[in-house]
Design a protein around this motif. Structure first.
Motif, PDB file in Angstrom:
ATOM      1  N   GLU A 122      -8.122 -11.992   3.467  1.00 33.00           N
ATOM      2  CA  GLU A 122      -7.222 -12.391   4.545  1.00 33.00           C
ATOM      3  C   GLU A 122      -5.774 -12.101   4.170  1.00 33.00           C
ATOM      4  N   GLY A 123      -5.034 -11.487   5.090  1.00 34.05           N
ATOM      5  CA  GLY A 123      -3.631 -11.146   4.836  1.00 34.05           C
ATOM      6  C   GLY A 123      -3.426  -9.713   4.387  1.00 34.05           C
ATOM      7  N   THR A 124      -4.507  -8.958   4.180  1.00 35.67           N
ATOM      8  CA  THR A 124      -4.381  -7.582   3.696  1.00 35.67           C
ATOM      9  C   THR A 124      -3.527  -6.732   4.633  1.00 35.67           C
ATOM     10  N   GLN A 125      -3.792  -6.830   5.935  1.00 33.73           N
ATOM     11  CA  GLN A 125      -3.038  -6.015   6.890  1.00 33.73           C
ATOM     12  C   GLN A 125      -1.554  -6.351   6.890  1.00 33.73           C
ATOM     13  N   VAL A 126      -1.228  -7.621   6.719  1.00 38.24           N
ATOM     14  CA  VAL A 126       0.179  -8.034   6.719  1.00 38.24           C
ATOM     15  C   VAL A 126       0.921  -7.368   5.564  1.00 38.24           C
ATOM     16  N   ASN A 178      -1.482 -14.067  -0.249  1.00 43.66           N
ATOM     17  CA  ASN A 178      -2.654 -13.585   0.486  1.00 43.66           C
ATOM     18  C   ASN A 178      -3.866 -13.529  -0.439  1.00 43.66           C
ATOM     19  N   LEU A 179      -5.002 -13.217   0.156  1.00 38.84           N
ATOM     20  CA  LEU A 179      -6.225 -13.153  -0.628  1.00 38.84           C
ATOM     21  C   LEU A 179      -6.457 -11.749  -1.178  1.00 38.84           C
ATOM     22  N   SER A 180      -7.465 -11.624  -2.006  1.00 32.91           N
ATOM     23  CA  SER A 180      -7.670 -10.473  -2.884  1.00 32.91           C
ATOM     24  C   SER A 180      -7.682  -9.121  -2.175  1.00 32.91           C
ATOM     25  N   SER A 181      -6.830  -8.204  -2.652  1.00 36.58           N
ATOM     26  CA  SER A 181      -6.856  -6.821  -2.205  1.00 36.58           C
ATOM     27  C   SER A 181      -5.905  -5.982  -3.055  1.00 36.58           C
ATOM     28  N   LEU A 182      -6.362  -4.795  -3.422  1.00 36.10           N
ATOM     29  CA  LEU A 182      -5.537  -3.835  -4.157  1.00 36.10           C
ATOM     30  C   LEU A 182      -5.527  -2.518  -3.401  1.00 36.10           C
TER      31      LEU A 182
END
Length: 306
Positions: A38-42, A19-23
């Motif tokens: 994108e993909g953070t919620q998953v 997925n794309l950037s998230s911490l």
């Protein structure tokens, strides 16, 4: 203790396994996000992070691979029963970006407060949990306005019973003075320093992406317990790409960690062309041994020092 999950470690384009950037950061039951690609919620769903108690979102910059996940996330948070305020911090342009997102997410059952381009360290004094959190920013060198973040979670000094007794503080106030600065009781003012001992070191987390190598970064991340840094390219031969696209290599990220005397380095934001970042881990560990190659949903915990 502070719990973290690297929700996404990709840059530019999402991949089937990246997925794309998230911490994600969990502090005393309240949740912080840095970036929301994108993909953070998953990943949040897979790791049972919860949506309702996300109260603070820090955006490094406004490129799609760092904010596109916000559109769906804001709605999901509302559908999960969130009613408390949400604070969003970001670089110049964040206010306009959030206005645009609100066109698509028209109704939310909570208030959204936006802090744009903060120049000084700041705390969320009106928030009972985050009042112990000091946030600092640094301007980075990317193709658009971009901020790096340093989060310092303060630690309350330990209660000192001998000090409380010597200052004749009524026992009734001991616990209360560990939670507040001062209390007026029985015609006298009692302060927290009358019952608390020496200061204790907190926990520092620094997050830097996207940027070129800057000599201002080591001072900013100095002695971080965890330094999360972009490492778009693993191969040193890709330095020309890094310079052109304003990103960094594994080697450059490791040098920042070494110069900043951090405790642990977590590499993230890998190029879609970098199929197996682990192949290049040695490019970082030969400079900074305590380096981890990020993976989606990698979980870490940071503990306070004794």
């Amino acid at each position: 203790m502070i719990d973290l999950v690297l929700l996404g470690c990709g840059g530019n384009v999402p991949l089937p396994n990246r997925n794309l950037s998230s911490l994600f950061i969990n502090y005393k039951g309240k949740k912080i996000l840095i970036d929301c690609g994108e993909g953070t919620q998953v990943s949040m769903r897979m790791k049972n992070c919860g949506f309702k108690d996300v109260d603070l979102i820090l955006l490094t910059h406004l490129h799609g691979d760092h904010i596109i996940g916000l559109i769906g996330l804001l709605s999901t948070m509302g559908n999960s029963g969130k009613t408390e305020d949400l604070t969003i911090v970001g670089p110049r342009g964040t206010i306009e970006a959030m206005k645009a997102i609100r066109v698509l997410v028209e109704y939310l059952p909570y208030t959204m407060c936006v802090i744009e381009d903060p120049k000084e360290s700041f705390s969320l004094e009106n928030h009972s949990v985050f009042k112990d959190l000091e946030i600092s920013t640094i301007e980075l060198d990317h193709s658009t306005e971009c901020l790096g973040y340093s989060l310092y979670f303060k630690r309350t000094p330990k209660f000192n019973i001998e000090k409380a007794k010597s200052n004749n503080v009524p026992q009734y106030l001991w616990n209360k003075l560990q939670q507040t600065d001062s209390i007026f009781y029985d015609r006298k003012i009692y302060t927290s320093d009358m019952v608390l001992g020496y200061d204790r070191r907190g926990i520092k987390i620094s997050f830097v992406t996207d940027t070129r190598f800057l000599l201002t970064i080591p001072g900013f991340i100095r002695e971080s317990d965890l330094f999360v840094c972009e490492a778009m390219y693993g191969d040193d031969m890709d330095i020309s790409k890094a310079v052109k696209n304003k990103h960094m290599t594994f080697t450059e990220a490791a040098n920042l960690a070494r110069l900043g005397e951090v405790k642990k380095l977590l590499l993230t934001h890998f190029s879609p062309s970098l199929e197996n970042p682990h192949e290049y881990l040695e490019n970082a560990t030969r400079i900074f041994p305590d380096t981890i190659v990020g993976e989606d949903r990698l979980a870490l915990s940071l503990n306070y020092e004794d």
